[in-house]
Write a protein that holds these residues in place. Structure first.
Motif, short mmCIF file in Angstrom:
data_model
loop_
_atom_site.label_atom_id
_atom_site.label_comp_id
_atom_site.label_asym_id
_atom_site.label_seq_id
_atom_site.Cartn_x
_atom_site.Cartn_y
_atom_site.Cartn_z
N ARG A 105 0.83 -1.21 0.00
CA ARG A 105 0.00 0.00 0.00
C ARG A 105 0.87 1.26 0.00
O ARG A 105 0.56 2.23 -0.69
N ALA A 106 1.97 1.23 0.75
CA ALA A 106 2.88 2.38 0.80
C ALA A 106 3.53 2.64 -0.56
O ALA A 106 3.91 3.77 -0.86
N LEU A 107 3.63 1.59 -1.38
CA LEU A 107 4.16 1.75 -2.73
C LEU A 107 3.09 2.24 -3.71
O LEU A 107 3.38 2.54 -4.86
N GLY A 108 1.85 2.28 -3.25
CA GLY A 108 0.75 2.70 -4.10
C GLY A 108 0.02 1.55 -4.75
O GLY A 108 -0.78 1.76 -5.67
N VAL A 109 0.26 0.32 -4.29
CA VAL A 109 -0.40 -0.86 -4.86
C VAL A 109 -1.69 -1.14 -4.08
O VAL A 109 -1.64 -1.45 -2.89
N ASP A 110 -2.81 -1.03 -4.75
CA ASP A 110 -4.11 -1.36 -4.19
C ASP A 110 -4.46 -2.76 -4.69
O ASP A 110 -4.69 -2.95 -5.89
N GLN A 111 -4.49 -3.74 -3.79
CA GLN A 111 -4.67 -5.13 -4.22
C GLN A 111 -6.05 -5.39 -4.84
O GLN A 111 -6.16 -6.21 -5.76
N ARG A 112 -7.08 -4.71 -4.37
CA ARG A 112 -8.41 -4.88 -4.99
C ARG A 112 -8.39 -4.35 -6.42
O ARG A 112 -8.92 -4.99 -7.33
N GLU A 113 -7.77 -3.19 -6.61
CA GLU A 113 -7.67 -2.60 -7.94
C GLU A 113 -6.82 -3.48 -8.86
O GLU A 113 -7.14 -3.66 -10.03
N LEU A 114 -5.74 -4.04 -8.32
CA LEU A 114 -4.87 -4.93 -9.10
C LEU A 114 -5.65 -6.15 -9.59
O LEU A 114 -5.51 -6.56 -10.74
N ALA A 115 -6.46 -6.72 -8.72
CA ALA A 115 -7.26 -7.89 -9.11
C ALA A 115 -8.30 -7.52 -10.17
O ALA A 115 -8.52 -8.27 -11.12
#
Length: 141
Positions: free
Chosen positions: A45-55
């Motif tokens: 998340r701190a890197l800007g990765v949203d796992q829901r959005e990625l999926a």
């Protein structure tokens, strides 16, 4: 949220609640897996990765492939513990995290956790997208 600086590790502070402990007031061993999961999630998340959005956008999910945990000292009810997360290795479809649970700098538990990227519906391994790979590489170097 601004991207994490290069070579950064992620730190997450967690309070030990009653629900985290066994009848002796000691953190139940399996709960370290939950703590480490939160640490990895917050690192991403701190890197800007949203796992829901990625999926949703790339049909990609992260799943644990292997976890190796060593327990050193017990954490107890009401302790404040820090979960330290770093990436030790990045490959085409896997990340290897090194994680530590610390109380006032004292090592309580450490883990090496291998994460695999899989397709969100088939759960078959897939490669990291070039954009995600670049983002992760920047955080590691």
């Amino acid at each position: 949220m601004s991207p994490m600086p290069a070579n950064a590790s992620g730190d997450l502070s967690i309070r030990v609640y009653y629900e985290d402990t066994d009848t002796g007031g000691v953190v139940y061993y399996a709960n370290y897996l939950k703590f480490f999961e939160r640490g990895r999630t917050e690192w991403l998340r701190a890197l800007g990765v949203d796992q829901r959005e990625l999926a949703a956008r790339e049909q990609m999910m992260f799943v644990v492939r292997h976890a190796d945990i060593a327990y050193r000292q017990p954490a107890r009810l009401d302790d404040q513990i820090d979960i330290r997360t770093t990436v030790a290795d990045l490959r085409a479809s896997t990340l290897v995290f090194q994680q530590q649970a610390l109380r006032d700098g004292e090592l309580l538990a450490s883990a090496t956790v291998q994460i695999c990227t899989v397709h969100a519906t088939t759960f078959k391994p897939i490669r990291l997208s070039p954009s995600l790979r670049d983002l992760l590489n920047k955080a590691l170097h």
